[in-house]
Scaffold this active site. Sequence first.
Site, PDB file in Angstrom:
ATOM      1  N   GLN A 172      13.793  18.482 -17.850  1.00  0.00           N
ATOM      2  CA  GLN A 172      13.374  18.657 -16.455  1.00  0.00           C
ATOM      3  C   GLN A 172      13.252  17.323 -15.731  1.00  0.00           C
ATOM      4  O   GLN A 172      13.517  17.234 -14.538  1.00  0.00           O
ATOM      5  CB  GLN A 172      12.048  19.409 -16.394  1.00  0.00           C
ATOM      6  N   HIS A 223      15.981  15.906 -13.344  1.00  0.00           N
ATOM      7  CA  HIS A 223      16.191  16.336 -11.959  1.00  0.00           C
ATOM      8  C   HIS A 223      16.129  15.164 -10.997  1.00  0.00           C
ATOM      9  O   HIS A 223      16.811  15.154  -9.974  1.00  0.00           O
ATOM     10  CB  HIS A 223      15.143  17.379 -11.561  1.00  0.00           C
ATOM     11  N   GLU A 257       4.541  23.656 -12.160  1.00  0.00           N
ATOM     12  CA  GLU A 257       5.583  24.642 -11.857  1.00  0.00           C
ATOM     13  C   GLU A 257       6.048  25.388 -13.115  1.00  0.00           C
ATOM     14  O   GLU A 257       6.017  26.610 -13.171  1.00  0.00           O
ATOM     15  CB  GLU A 257       6.755  23.902 -11.216  1.00  0.00           C
ATOM     16  N   HIS A 258       6.525  24.655 -14.090  1.00  0.00           N
ATOM     17  CA  HIS A 258       6.995  25.244 -15.353  1.00  0.00           C
ATOM     18  C   HIS A 258       6.025  24.878 -16.460  1.00  0.00           C
ATOM     19  O   HIS A 258       5.660  23.707 -16.606  1.00  0.00           O
ATOM     20  CB  HIS A 258       8.370  24.700 -15.745  1.00  0.00           C
ATOM     21  N   ASP A 310      15.710  28.513 -15.355  1.00  0.00           N
ATOM     22  CA  ASP A 310      16.385  27.851 -14.238  1.00  0.00           C
ATOM     23  C   ASP A 310      17.755  28.455 -13.956  1.00  0.00           C
ATOM     24  O   ASP A 310      18.197  28.485 -12.808  1.00  0.00           O
ATOM     25  CB  ASP A 310      16.563  26.364 -14.541  1.00  0.00           C
ATOM     26  N   HIS A 331     -13.281  47.007  24.594  1.00  0.00           N
ATOM     27  CA  HIS A 331     -13.021  47.726  23.357  1.00  0.00           C
ATOM     28  C   HIS A 331     -13.757  49.076  23.360  1.00  0.00           C
ATOM     29  O   HIS A 331     -13.196  50.110  22.993  1.00  0.00           O
ATOM     30  CB  HIS A 331     -13.505  46.906  22.148  1.00  0.00           C
TER      31      HIS A 331
END
Length: 425
Positions: A250, A253, A318-319, A352, A411
Site C-alpha cells: 500500500q 501508492h 482505511e485498510h 482494491d 405553524h
Amino acid sequence: MARFIKQGKAVTELQQEHSNVKGTVEAMIRSIESGGDEAVRAYAERLDQWTPASFRLSADQIQAIVDRTPQQVKDDILFAQQQIRFFAQQQRNTMLDLEVETLPGVFLGHKNIPVNSVGCYIPGGRYPMVASAHMSVLTAKVAGVQRVIACTPPIQGKIPEATVCAMHFAGADEIYILGGVQALCAMAIGTGSIPAVDMIVGPGNAYVAEAKRQLFGRVGIDLLAGPTEVLVIADETADAEMVACDLLGQAEHGPTSPAALITTSEELARETIAAIEEQLKTLSTADLAGAAWKDYGSIILVKDMEEAVVEADKLAYEHVEVLTADPFYFLEHMTNYGALFLGPETNVAYGDKVIGTNHTLPTMKAARYTGGLWVGKFLKTCTYQRCTPEASTTIGMYAERLCELEGFAGHKRQASLRVKRYSQK
C-alpha cells in the site's frame, strides 16, 4: 502502555503540508469558477501537459480503444466487475422502501431515490487505477443513477486505455480524459462543455481530497478519500515477510501513504523492519514505498489484543489487515476502520482490485463517522406522510398545542385550519 518502535513525521509538519494543499486548491476553485473551460484547459496543460481538442472521448474513440485492448485485459476487467456488481446488488437489495400506519389513518414512509447525476473521479498519475472505475461508475449504475460521468487523467501524455475500457464496461455515460483538482471542479461547478453533476465521488491524492472537502455543499460527496492508509495488526503467529509485503504493497501508492503495524510481538516488529529493508532492494516501486515508509510508517507495540483494538480505533485507518491467531476478535470489537481483511488468506490488494467489496474508503480518521463508498451512498432516503381526514384532526389538535408552546403562530394556524375543516365532516 502502547509505545512506538517507529514513528513518521511530526503532526506539526503534516499540518503545514495540509495548509499548503488547502491554499492551492482554493485558488484553483476560484479560477475555474470564473474561467470555466478556459481555466480547466490551462490547468490541464500546465499540470498534465494535456491539450486535446476535446477532453470528452467520442463513442468512436471509446470503441476503438475497446477494440485494441487485449482480450485478456478485457476478460479480467469483466471478471472483477462481475464480483463488484454482484455484491453491490446484494447491498441494494437490503435497502427497502417503507410505509407504515403509525396511528389509525396516519401513514409514514420513505423511498430510496437515486441521485440524478454523479461525477466519478478515477485517479491516474503514477498508475492507471483501473479498479476505481468499477468501484464508482458501476456502483452508481447499480444504485440507479441516470447520468454517470467519469474523469481520469492522462498518464505521461497518453490515454489510459484499460481504464477507459473499465469505465465503458461499467456503464459511464460520458468519459473525459481530465485529471486532478481541475476535473473535480469541472464536474462540480460545471463548464461550457461539462454540465455540472449533483455528486462527486472517488479516491485521489491530498489535493483531490481537499477539493472534495471544499466543493462539498454545492455538490454532495461520498467521503474524504485521500492518500491510502494501511494498518496491519499482528501477533507472534504472523510472518514478518507477509507483514512487510502488505505494508509496502500500500505504501507504493505514493510518498504520503501511511503504513502502520500494531503488534504484541517486539520480535515480529524488529523482523518486519528488517524484511521491509530487504524487500525495498528489489521492489520496482521502492522509490515511492520507501519514502512513504520512512516519513509515514509507524510501528506500535501493545501488550495484548484489547490494547491493539484501542490503538487501532485511535488510528481509524482505511485498510486494516488482521494477521493474528483470532482475527474475528477484531471483527467483533473494532469500530473505526474502512475495511477489514481477516486472516492471511486475504489482503488489501484483493479488496482494491477484484474481490467485490468497494475500495473507496475513508481516510484521515473519517472512519470514525463513515464507512466507505457503497450503493447506499448514491441513494437518498426521503420520507413522506399522509393522513385520513379523521387522523388529520387528531394529529392537528396535538400540533396546535405544541406550536403554541413554541410561539409559532403560523405553524399553529396550519394545524387549526385542518382541525376546523376536517372535524366538521
